[in-house]
Scaffold this motif. Structure first.
Motif, PDB file in Angstrom:
ATOM      1  N   VAL A 147       0.849  -1.193   0.000  1.00  0.00           N
ATOM      2  CA  VAL A 147       0.000   0.000   0.000  1.00  0.00           C
ATOM      3  C   VAL A 147       0.887   1.247   0.000  1.00  0.00           C
ATOM      4  O   VAL A 147       0.626   2.199  -0.726  1.00  0.00           O
ATOM      5  CB  VAL A 147      -0.974  -0.001   1.207  1.00  0.00           C
ATOM      6  CG1 VAL A 147      -1.748   1.305   1.287  1.00  0.00           C
ATOM      7  CG2 VAL A 147      -1.940  -1.181   1.110  1.00  0.00           C
ATOM      8  N   GLN A 206       3.969   9.572   6.422  1.00  0.00           N
ATOM      9  CA  GLN A 206       2.929   8.913   5.642  1.00  0.00           C
ATOM     10  C   GLN A 206       2.481   7.586   6.248  1.00  0.00           C
ATOM     11  O   GLN A 206       1.492   7.021   5.804  1.00  0.00           O
ATOM     12  CB  GLN A 206       3.430   8.655   4.221  1.00  0.00           C
ATOM     13  CG  GLN A 206       3.609   9.897   3.405  1.00  0.00           C
ATOM     14  CD  GLN A 206       4.206   9.566   2.055  1.00  0.00           C
ATOM     15  OE1 GLN A 206       5.380   9.224   1.971  1.00  0.00           O
ATOM     16  NE2 GLN A 206       3.413   9.649   1.020  1.00  0.00           N
ATOM     17  N   PRO A 258      -1.484   7.389   7.619  1.00  0.00           N
ATOM     18  CA  PRO A 258      -2.564   7.208   6.653  1.00  0.00           C
ATOM     19  C   PRO A 258      -2.444   5.911   5.851  1.00  0.00           C
ATOM     20  O   PRO A 258      -3.452   5.323   5.466  1.00  0.00           O
ATOM     21  CB  PRO A 258      -2.483   8.432   5.748  1.00  0.00           C
ATOM     22  CG  PRO A 258      -1.179   9.058   6.018  1.00  0.00           C
ATOM     23  CD  PRO A 258      -0.744   8.629   7.373  1.00  0.00           C
ATOM     24  N   ILE A 259      -1.221   5.438   5.645  1.00  0.00           N
ATOM     25  CA  ILE A 259      -1.049   4.169   4.934  1.00  0.00           C
ATOM     26  C   ILE A 259      -1.555   3.023   5.798  1.00  0.00           C
ATOM     27  O   ILE A 259      -2.203   2.095   5.306  1.00  0.00           O
ATOM     28  CB  ILE A 259       0.423   3.966   4.513  1.00  0.00           C
ATOM     29  CG1 ILE A 259       0.786   4.992   3.435  1.00  0.00           C
ATOM     30  CG2 ILE A 259       0.675   2.546   4.032  1.00  0.00           C
ATOM     31  CD1 ILE A 259       2.258   5.084   3.136  1.00  0.00           C
ATOM     32  N   CYS A 313      -3.928   3.265   8.050  1.00  0.00           N
ATOM     33  CA  CYS A 313      -5.396   3.367   7.999  1.00  0.00           C
ATOM     34  C   CYS A 313      -5.940   2.758   6.704  1.00  0.00           C
ATOM     35  O   CYS A 313      -6.929   2.029   6.723  1.00  0.00           O
ATOM     36  CB  CYS A 313      -5.841   4.821   8.127  1.00  0.00           C
ATOM     37  SG  CYS A 313      -5.642   5.512   9.766  1.00  0.00           S
ATOM     38  N   GLU A 314      -5.293   3.048   5.596  1.00  0.00           N
ATOM     39  CA  GLU A 314      -5.737   2.513   4.308  1.00  0.00           C
ATOM     40  C   GLU A 314      -5.595   1.001   4.260  1.00  0.00           C
ATOM     41  O   GLU A 314      -6.468   0.292   3.750  1.00  0.00           O
ATOM     42  CB  GLU A 314      -4.953   3.157   3.160  1.00  0.00           C
ATOM     43  CG  GLU A 314      -5.277   2.617   1.788  1.00  0.00           C
ATOM     44  CD  GLU A 314      -6.731   2.821   1.358  1.00  0.00           C
ATOM     45  OE1 GLU A 314      -7.179   2.082   0.461  1.00  0.00           O
ATOM     46  OE2 GLU A 314      -7.418   3.702   1.915  1.00  0.00           O
ATOM     47  N   THR A 315      -4.511   0.487   4.796  1.00  0.00           N
ATOM     48  CA  THR A 315      -4.285  -0.957   4.817  1.00  0.00           C
ATOM     49  C   THR A 315      -5.395  -1.657   5.604  1.00  0.00           C
ATOM     50  O   THR A 315      -5.963  -2.649   5.137  1.00  0.00           O
ATOM     51  CB  THR A 315      -2.912  -1.279   5.444  1.00  0.00           C
ATOM     52  OG1 THR A 315      -1.903  -0.621   4.678  1.00  0.00           O
ATOM     53  CG2 THR A 315      -2.640  -2.764   5.468  1.00  0.00           C
ATOM     54  N   SER A 332      -8.349  -0.378   6.319  1.00  0.00           N
ATOM     55  CA  SER A 332      -9.624  -0.106   5.644  1.00  0.00           C
ATOM     56  C   SER A 332      -9.898  -1.106   4.536  1.00  0.00           C
ATOM     57  O   SER A 332     -11.027  -1.578   4.365  1.00  0.00           O
ATOM     58  CB  SER A 332      -9.627   1.309   5.045  1.00  0.00           C
ATOM     59  OG  SER A 332      -9.566   2.285   6.043  1.00  0.00           O
ATOM     60  N   ARG A 333      -8.877  -1.440   3.791  1.00  0.00           N
ATOM     61  CA  ARG A 333      -9.055  -2.400   2.696  1.00  0.00           C
ATOM     62  C   ARG A 333      -9.472  -3.769   3.218  1.00  0.00           C
ATOM     63  O   ARG A 333     -10.313  -4.429   2.628  1.00  0.00           O
ATOM     64  CB  ARG A 333      -7.771  -2.512   1.882  1.00  0.00           C
ATOM     65  CG  ARG A 333      -7.477  -1.268   1.079  1.00  0.00           C
ATOM     66  CD  ARG A 333      -6.205  -1.403   0.289  1.00  0.00           C
ATOM     67  NE  ARG A 333      -5.889  -0.171  -0.423  1.00  0.00           N
ATOM     68  CZ  ARG A 333      -4.939  -0.066  -1.320  1.00  0.00           C
ATOM     69  NH1 ARG A 333      -4.175  -1.111  -1.619  1.00  0.00           N
ATOM     70  NH2 ARG A 333      -4.719   1.086  -1.915  1.00  0.00           N
ATOM     71  N   THR A 360     -14.011   2.483   6.017  1.00  0.00           N
ATOM     72  CA  THR A 360     -12.990   3.484   6.320  1.00  0.00           C
ATOM     73  C   THR A 360     -12.554   3.370   7.767  1.00  0.00           C
ATOM     74  O   THR A 360     -13.385   3.356   8.672  1.00  0.00           O
ATOM     75  CB  THR A 360     -13.538   4.899   6.047  1.00  0.00           C
ATOM     76  OG1 THR A 360     -13.937   4.984   4.675  1.00  0.00           O
ATOM     77  CG2 THR A 360     -12.485   5.958   6.338  1.00  0.00           C
ATOM     78  N   THR A 389     -10.387   5.337  10.523  1.00  0.00           N
ATOM     79  CA  THR A 389      -9.836   6.667  10.782  1.00  0.00           C
ATOM     80  C   THR A 389      -8.662   6.581  11.753  1.00  0.00           C
ATOM     81  O   THR A 389      -8.544   5.616  12.513  1.00  0.00           O
ATOM     82  CB  THR A 389     -10.919   7.586  11.379  1.00  0.00           C
ATOM     83  OG1 THR A 389     -11.284   7.073  12.671  1.00  0.00           O
ATOM     84  CG2 THR A 389     -12.131   7.678  10.473  1.00  0.00           C
ATOM     85  N   THR A 440      -1.103  12.291  11.437  1.00  0.00           N
ATOM     86  CA  THR A 440      -1.330  11.971  10.034  1.00  0.00           C
ATOM     87  C   THR A 440      -0.562  12.914   9.137  1.00  0.00           C
ATOM     88  O   THR A 440      -0.288  14.054   9.477  1.00  0.00           O
ATOM     89  CB  THR A 440      -2.832  12.026   9.684  1.00  0.00           C
ATOM     90  OG1 THR A 440      -3.311  13.337   9.955  1.00  0.00           O
ATOM     91  CG2 THR A 440      -3.611  10.999  10.472  1.00  0.00           C
TER      92      THR A 440
END
Length: 113
Positions: A19, A48, A51-52, A54-56, A58-59, A64, A66, A77
């Motif tokens: 990611v 970074q 947020p990475i 969080c994205e990992t 989230s997927r 989502t 947070t 963040t």
């Protein structure tokens, strides 16, 4: 949150790296289970990484996630911003190479010495 994913810390790290690569954070390709463990224990990911992460998550969870859900403050963040200046590179380079500027620099250096 990691328990909710069903992943181990090593698996989170393994999913985190690609990611990060997607967004060009190649400096984070060294993230390992140890990093995830440190974050779980309370250290805060820098730049970074938050947020990475969080994205990992989230997927995996298909929703989502947070920063506050994983115990991070908003200041943890990373939000990339554009430079606050606007210059023409050619003009700056031309000015740097001009003899007038060179003389002014020499005079300033001589006065400061």
């Amino acid at each position: 949150m990691i328990k909710e994913t069903g992943w181990s810390q090593a698996q989170v790290a393994a999913r985190f790296v690609p990611v990060g690569a997607e967004v060009g954070a190649h400096h984070l390709t060294h993230v390992t289970r140890s990093h995830i463990s440190q974050w779980v224990l309370g250290s805060h990911p820098e730049g970074q990484a938050a947020p990475i992460l969080c994205e990992t998550l989230s997927r995996r969870l298909r929703r989502t996630v947070t920063p506050s859900e994983i115990g991070l403050r908003p200041s943890d963040t990373y939000v990339p911003t554009a430079p606050e200046w606007s210059v023409d590179t050619r003009t700056v380079l031309r000015d740097l190479g001009s003899s007038d500027l060179d003389i002014n620099r020499r005079q300033a250096l001589a006065k400061s010495a």
